[in-house]
Scaffold this motif. Structure first.
Motif, PDB file in Angstrom:
ATOM      1  N   PRO A  69      -3.296  11.132  -8.680  1.00  0.00           N
ATOM      2  CA  PRO A  69      -3.928  11.012  -7.361  1.00  0.00           C
ATOM      3  C   PRO A  69      -3.582   9.647  -6.766  1.00  0.00           C
ATOM      4  O   PRO A  69      -3.604   8.637  -7.467  1.00  0.00           O
ATOM      5  CB  PRO A  69      -5.423  11.120  -7.666  1.00  0.00           C
ATOM      6  N   ALA A  70      -3.243   9.619  -5.484  1.00  0.00           N
ATOM      7  CA  ALA A  70      -2.876   8.367  -4.838  1.00  0.00           C
ATOM      8  C   ALA A  70      -4.139   7.579  -4.522  1.00  0.00           C
ATOM      9  O   ALA A  70      -4.964   8.015  -3.713  1.00  0.00           O
ATOM     10  CB  ALA A  70      -2.071   8.629  -3.573  1.00  0.00           C
ATOM     11  N   THR A  71      -4.284   6.436  -5.149  1.00  0.00           N
ATOM     12  CA  THR A  71      -5.480   5.615  -4.955  1.00  0.00           C
ATOM     13  C   THR A  71      -5.696   5.267  -3.490  1.00  0.00           C
ATOM     14  O   THR A  71      -6.820   5.301  -2.987  1.00  0.00           O
ATOM     15  CB  THR A  71      -5.367   4.318  -5.777  1.00  0.00           C
ATOM     16  N   ALA A  72      -4.623   4.958  -2.774  1.00  0.00           N
ATOM     17  CA  ALA A  72      -4.726   4.550  -1.374  1.00  0.00           C
ATOM     18  C   ALA A  72      -4.717   5.726  -0.408  1.00  0.00           C
ATOM     19  O   ALA A  72      -4.882   5.529   0.797  1.00  0.00           O
ATOM     20  CB  ALA A  72      -3.590   3.591  -1.030  1.00  0.00           C
ATOM     21  N   LEU A  73      -4.528   6.930  -0.911  1.00  0.00           N
ATOM     22  CA  LEU A  73      -4.444   8.111  -0.045  1.00  0.00           C
ATOM     23  C   LEU A  73      -5.104   9.301  -0.747  1.00  0.00           C
ATOM     24  O   LEU A  73      -4.442  10.078  -1.426  1.00  0.00           O
ATOM     25  CB  LEU A  73      -2.980   8.433   0.287  1.00  0.00           C
ATOM     26  N   PRO A  74      -6.407   9.449  -0.595  1.00  0.00           N
ATOM     27  CA  PRO A  74      -7.115  10.530  -1.289  1.00  0.00           C
ATOM     28  C   PRO A  74      -6.577  11.925  -0.986  1.00  0.00           C
ATOM     29  O   PRO A  74      -6.746  12.839  -1.803  1.00  0.00           O
ATOM     30  CB  PRO A  74      -8.560  10.378  -0.776  1.00  0.00           C
ATOM     31  N   ALA A  75      -5.903  12.097   0.168  1.00  0.00           N
ATOM     32  CA  ALA A  75      -5.355  13.417   0.503  1.00  0.00           C
ATOM     33  C   ALA A  75      -4.231  13.823  -0.446  1.00  0.00           C
ATOM     34  O   ALA A  75      -3.909  15.014  -0.553  1.00  0.00           O
ATOM     35  CB  ALA A  75      -4.840  13.411   1.940  1.00  0.00           C
ATOM     36  N   ALA A  76      -3.613  12.869  -1.116  1.00  0.00           N
ATOM     37  CA  ALA A  76      -2.553  13.164  -2.088  1.00  0.00           C
ATOM     38  C   ALA A  76      -3.164  13.181  -3.482  1.00  0.00           C
ATOM     39  O   ALA A  76      -3.678  12.171  -3.954  1.00  0.00           O
ATOM     40  CB  ALA A  76      -1.443  12.125  -2.000  1.00  0.00           C
ATOM     41  N   THR A  77      -3.099  14.327  -4.132  1.00  0.00           N
ATOM     42  CA  THR A  77      -3.710  14.505  -5.449  1.00  0.00           C
ATOM     43  C   THR A  77      -2.637  14.791  -6.488  1.00  0.00           C
ATOM     44  O   THR A  77      -1.443  14.796  -6.184  1.00  0.00           O
ATOM     45  CB  THR A  77      -4.703  15.671  -5.414  1.00  0.00           C
ATOM     46  N   GLU A  78      -3.084  15.062  -7.724  1.00  0.00           N
ATOM     47  CA  GLU A  78      -2.120  15.387  -8.774  1.00  0.00           C
ATOM     48  C   GLU A  78      -1.403  16.702  -8.503  1.00  0.00           C
ATOM     49  O   GLU A  78      -0.360  16.989  -9.091  1.00  0.00           O
ATOM     50  CB  GLU A  78      -2.804  15.417 -10.144  1.00  0.00           C
ATOM     51  N   GLN A  79      -1.950  17.524  -7.582  1.00  0.00           N
ATOM     52  CA  GLN A  79      -1.291  18.791  -7.220  1.00  0.00           C
ATOM     53  C   GLN A  79      -0.178  18.595  -6.194  1.00  0.00           C
ATOM     54  O   GLN A  79       0.632  19.492  -5.968  1.00  0.00           O
ATOM     55  CB  GLN A  79      -2.316  19.787  -6.648  1.00  0.00           C
ATOM     56  N   THR A  80      -0.135  17.427  -5.561  1.00  0.00           N
ATOM     57  CA  THR A  80       0.845  17.192  -4.499  1.00  0.00           C
ATOM     58  C   THR A  80       2.258  17.122  -5.076  1.00  0.00           C
ATOM     59  O   THR A  80       2.558  16.271  -5.897  1.00  0.00           O
ATOM     60  CB  THR A  80       0.531  15.886  -3.738  1.00  0.00           C
ATOM     61  N   LYS A  81       3.101  18.027  -4.630  1.00  0.00           N
ATOM     62  CA  LYS A  81       4.513  18.039  -5.031  1.00  0.00           C
ATOM     63  C   LYS A  81       5.411  17.443  -3.951  1.00  0.00           C
ATOM     64  O   LYS A  81       6.481  16.919  -4.249  1.00  0.00           O
ATOM     65  CB  LYS A  81       4.968  19.472  -5.326  1.00  0.00           C
ATOM     66  N   LEU A  82       4.976  17.560  -2.702  1.00  0.00           N
ATOM     67  CA  LEU A  82       5.751  17.030  -1.585  1.00  0.00           C
ATOM     68  C   LEU A  82       4.799  16.346  -0.613  1.00  0.00           C
ATOM     69  O   LEU A  82       3.897  16.973  -0.059  1.00  0.00           O
ATOM     70  CB  LEU A  82       6.509  18.157  -0.873  1.00  0.00           C
ATOM     71  N   THR A 116       0.829  -1.208   0.000  1.00  0.00           N
ATOM     72  CA  THR A 116       0.000   0.000   0.000  1.00  0.00           C
ATOM     73  C   THR A 116       0.861   1.254   0.000  1.00  0.00           C
ATOM     74  O   THR A 116       0.605   2.192  -0.758  1.00  0.00           O
ATOM     75  CB  THR A 116      -0.948   0.001   1.212  1.00  0.00           C
ATOM     76  N   MET A 117       1.882   1.295   0.846  1.00  0.00           N
ATOM     77  CA  MET A 117       2.761   2.461   0.871  1.00  0.00           C
ATOM     78  C   MET A 117       3.499   2.607  -0.454  1.00  0.00           C
ATOM     79  O   MET A 117       3.661   3.724  -0.970  1.00  0.00           O
ATOM     80  CB  MET A 117       3.758   2.380   2.029  1.00  0.00           C
ATOM     81  N   ALA A 118       3.927   1.476  -1.036  1.00  0.00           N
ATOM     82  CA  ALA A 118       4.618   1.548  -2.328  1.00  0.00           C
ATOM     83  C   ALA A 118       3.709   2.127  -3.403  1.00  0.00           C
ATOM     84  O   ALA A 118       4.160   2.879  -4.268  1.00  0.00           O
ATOM     85  CB  ALA A 118       5.099   0.153  -2.733  1.00  0.00           C
ATOM     86  N   SER A 119       2.427   1.794  -3.342  1.00  0.00           N
ATOM     87  CA  SER A 119       1.497   2.338  -4.337  1.00  0.00           C
ATOM     88  C   SER A 119       1.356   3.844  -4.183  1.00  0.00           C
ATOM     89  O   SER A 119       1.213   4.570  -5.176  1.00  0.00           O
ATOM     90  CB  SER A 119       0.133   1.656  -4.219  1.00  0.00           C
ATOM     91  N   VAL A 120       1.404   4.330  -2.940  1.00  0.00           N
ATOM     92  CA  VAL A 120       1.322   5.776  -2.699  1.00  0.00           C
ATOM     93  C   VAL A 120       2.569   6.477  -3.242  1.00  0.00           C
ATOM     94  O   VAL A 120       2.474   7.506  -3.917  1.00  0.00           O
ATOM     95  CB  VAL A 120       1.137   6.062  -1.198  1.00  0.00           C
ATOM     96  N   VAL A 121       3.736   5.930  -2.933  1.00  0.00           N
ATOM     97  CA  VAL A 121       4.982   6.499  -3.463  1.00  0.00           C
ATOM     98  C   VAL A 121       4.932   6.541  -4.980  1.00  0.00           C
ATOM     99  O   VAL A 121       5.259   7.555  -5.615  1.00  0.00           O
ATOM    100  CB  VAL A 121       6.202   5.673  -2.983  1.00  0.00           C
ATOM    101  N   GLN A 122       4.514   5.437  -5.574  1.00  0.00           N
ATOM    102  CA  GLN A 122       4.421   5.319  -7.027  1.00  0.00           C
ATOM    103  C   GLN A 122       3.505   6.393  -7.621  1.00  0.00           C
ATOM    104  O   GLN A 122       3.858   7.100  -8.562  1.00  0.00           O
ATOM    105  CB  GLN A 122       3.890   3.925  -7.376  1.00  0.00           C
ATOM    106  N   ASP A 123       2.294   6.512  -7.074  1.00  0.00           N
ATOM    107  CA  ASP A 123       1.305   7.439  -7.630  1.00  0.00           C
ATOM    108  C   ASP A 123       1.763   8.883  -7.518  1.00  0.00           C
ATOM    109  O   ASP A 123       1.621   9.666  -8.467  1.00  0.00           O
ATOM    110  CB  ASP A 123      -0.043   7.262  -6.927  1.00  0.00           C
ATOM    111  N   VAL A 124       2.300   9.256  -6.361  1.00  0.00           N
ATOM    112  CA  VAL A 124       2.712  10.656  -6.171  1.00  0.00           C
ATOM    113  C   VAL A 124       3.863  11.018  -7.100  1.00  0.00           C
ATOM    114  O   VAL A 124       3.862  12.083  -7.725  1.00  0.00           O
ATOM    115  CB  VAL A 124       3.080  10.917  -4.696  1.00  0.00           C
ATOM    116  N   LEU A 125       4.851  10.133  -7.229  1.00  0.00           N
ATOM    117  CA  LEU A 125       5.962  10.433  -8.125  1.00  0.00           C
ATOM    118  C   LEU A 125       5.500  10.504  -9.579  1.00  0.00           C
ATOM    119  O   LEU A 125       6.072  11.241 -10.384  1.00  0.00           O
ATOM    120  CB  LEU A 125       7.067   9.385  -7.990  1.00  0.00           C
ATOM    121  N   ALA A 126       4.445   9.760  -9.901  1.00  0.00           N
ATOM    122  CA  ALA A 126       3.909   9.786 -11.264  1.00  0.00           C
ATOM    123  C   ALA A 126       2.982  10.976 -11.505  1.00  0.00           C
ATOM    124  O   ALA A 126       2.495  11.161 -12.617  1.00  0.00           O
ATOM    125  CB  ALA A 126       3.167   8.484 -11.548  1.00  0.00           C
ATOM    126  N   GLY A 127       2.727  11.770 -10.455  1.00  0.00           N
ATOM    127  CA  GLY A 127       1.866  12.927 -10.619  1.00  0.00           C
ATOM    128  C   GLY A 127       0.400  12.571 -10.710  1.00  0.00           C
ATOM    129  O   GLY A 127      -0.402  13.336 -11.266  1.00  0.00           O
TER     130      GLY A 127
END
Length: 400
Positions: free
Chosen positions: A296-309, A283-294
């Motif tokens: 929205p993190a499927t497992a973490l709705p608080a992280a969106t395509e706008q999230t830079k950090l 699950t954490m790996a999927s979040v890292v993957q999604d955020v670096l790819a720009g």
């Protein structure tokens, strides 16, 4: 091992990026996105002194906070760590030197299960974006978060069998240095135990893999010794008197250096088992993957395509799991614990003229620095440990 194919799919979905230039020549590179995975600050042992005494035969020091809680000293040390991290990412152009980050560009997510991780998340929010009223988010307090704890689905029979095989292979090859560390720790905690107090003789308590509620746990002398070694380190970094119990007349830093291989081996025997890491880290790996790819993190709705950090305020177990998943390893010359309090793993996505690439950076504080609250020195406390065209193709970088 159903989580292994899932994890492979997550990693394989990383775009095939161009091979990065050597770090020294990346003058034209632009930092686009970062995920930080951080251990919480200095805490008290998770069990009260009376319980530790019953386990080890030694009288342990009293702490100013309840078991498992951050101390005021620990909060100050973490503030210093966050200050160093902020300085680096301001210089890298990801955070503004003044004013507040663009709304939505900074997300801080803490493990809700423990108060110490929620408190650490609040410190990250306050000092990464000073005077910006940045919030640290989490699930409902005390709720287990799959991002940090792994999925709620139990380990399959196949996974349990694989974990048992991996453990048996590793426990049969424990190096002799671990035995020497055990003897040193025994002489400090309960020197007569192996002749008059057998229950507290660490070397005669066989290290085994136990299953509780279908979850693997390490039991025996190495588990007790590893926890005791970590508690010695926590007491010292908390700033307790040099000759306070259980240090006696020994040099604490030297003693910690000698016995800490027990904790490192404990992590190797359980936290860094490949099948268990794949299960807990998917699950954490999927979040890292999604955020670096720009994305929205499927497992973490608080992280969106706008999230830079994105900051994930978690535990040393999370650092161990990600290290296992991505083939990372590291050590420090000034800190015997590779996942000591405040240690932060950074996954950075850079874009250079030759294409994007991933860099893994490590922030840490030395043993004495944590104890004395010395100002972190980026030249010593920050290093790049791996780089590659994608997460699944990271290559270690030699460090001094």
């Amino acid at each position: 091992m159903r989580h292994l194919p899932l994890l492979c799919a997550l990693l394989a979905s990383t775009p095939a990026l161009a091979a990065p230039p050597a770090p020294a020549t990346q003058q034209a590179a632009v930092l686009e996105r970062v995920v930080l995975v951080a251990r919480h600050g200095i805490r008290s042992p998770t069990k009260p002194p009376q319980t530790l005494q019953s386990q080890t035969g030694h009288v342990w020091a009293q702490w100013p906070v309840a078991p498992g809680e951050l101390t005021d000293h620990g909060k100050q040390a973490l503030e210093q760590m966050v200050g160093m991290v902020r300085q680096h990412y301001v210089q890298a152009g990801l955070l503004p030197a003044s004013g507040c980050p663009t709304p939505g560009s900074l997300t801080i997510w803490a493990d809700a299960k423990d108060h110490r991780t929620r408190e650490s998340g609040a410190i990250w929010a306050e000092h990464l974006a000073p005077s910006c009223k940045q919030q640290s988010l989490s699930l409902v307090a005390a709720q287990e978060d799959p991002i940090f704890a792994g999925p709620a689905t139990p380990l399959s029979v196949q996974e349990q069998n694989a974990i048992t095989r991996e453990f048996n292979q590793r426990v049969s090859t424990i190096p002799p240095t671990v035995g020497r560390s055990m003897n040193t720790l025994q002489a400090v905690l309960a020197p007569a135990a192996c002749t008059t107090d057998k229950p507290h003789c660490l070397s005669t308590n066989t290290t085994t893999l136990a299953w509780k509620k279908d979850k693997p746990h390490l039991e025996g002398g190495l588990a007790t010794g590893g926890t005791a070694a970590e508690n010695l380190l926590l007491e010292y970094t908390q700033g307790m008197p040099v000759h306070a119990e259980p240090f006696g007349q020994q040099n604490p830093a030297t003693l910690i250096e000698q016995v800490f291989p027990l904790h490192t081996q404990e992590s190797w025997l359980i936290r860094r088992l490949p099948t268990l890491a794949a299960h807990k880290g998917a699950t954490m790996a999927s979040v890292v993957q999604d955020v670096l790819a720009g994305k929205p993190a499927t497992a973490l709705p608080a992280a969106t395509e706008q999230t830079k950090l994105l900051v994930l305020s978690g535990h040393d177990t999370n650092l161990d799991v990600l290290a296992t998943l991505y083939g990372l390893d590291w050590s420090f010359t000034d800190q015997p614990d590779p996942t000591a309090p405040n240690t932060t793993l950074a996954f950075e996505l850079w874009r250079s003229p030759s294409g994007p690439y991933v860099t893994v950076r490590l922030f840490h504080q030395g043993l004495e620095a944590l104890r004395t609250l010395a100002t972190p020195d980026p030249a010593v406390d920050m290093q790049v440990i791996a780089s590659g065209p994608s997460l699944q193709a990271l290559r270690p970088i030699a460090t001094q």
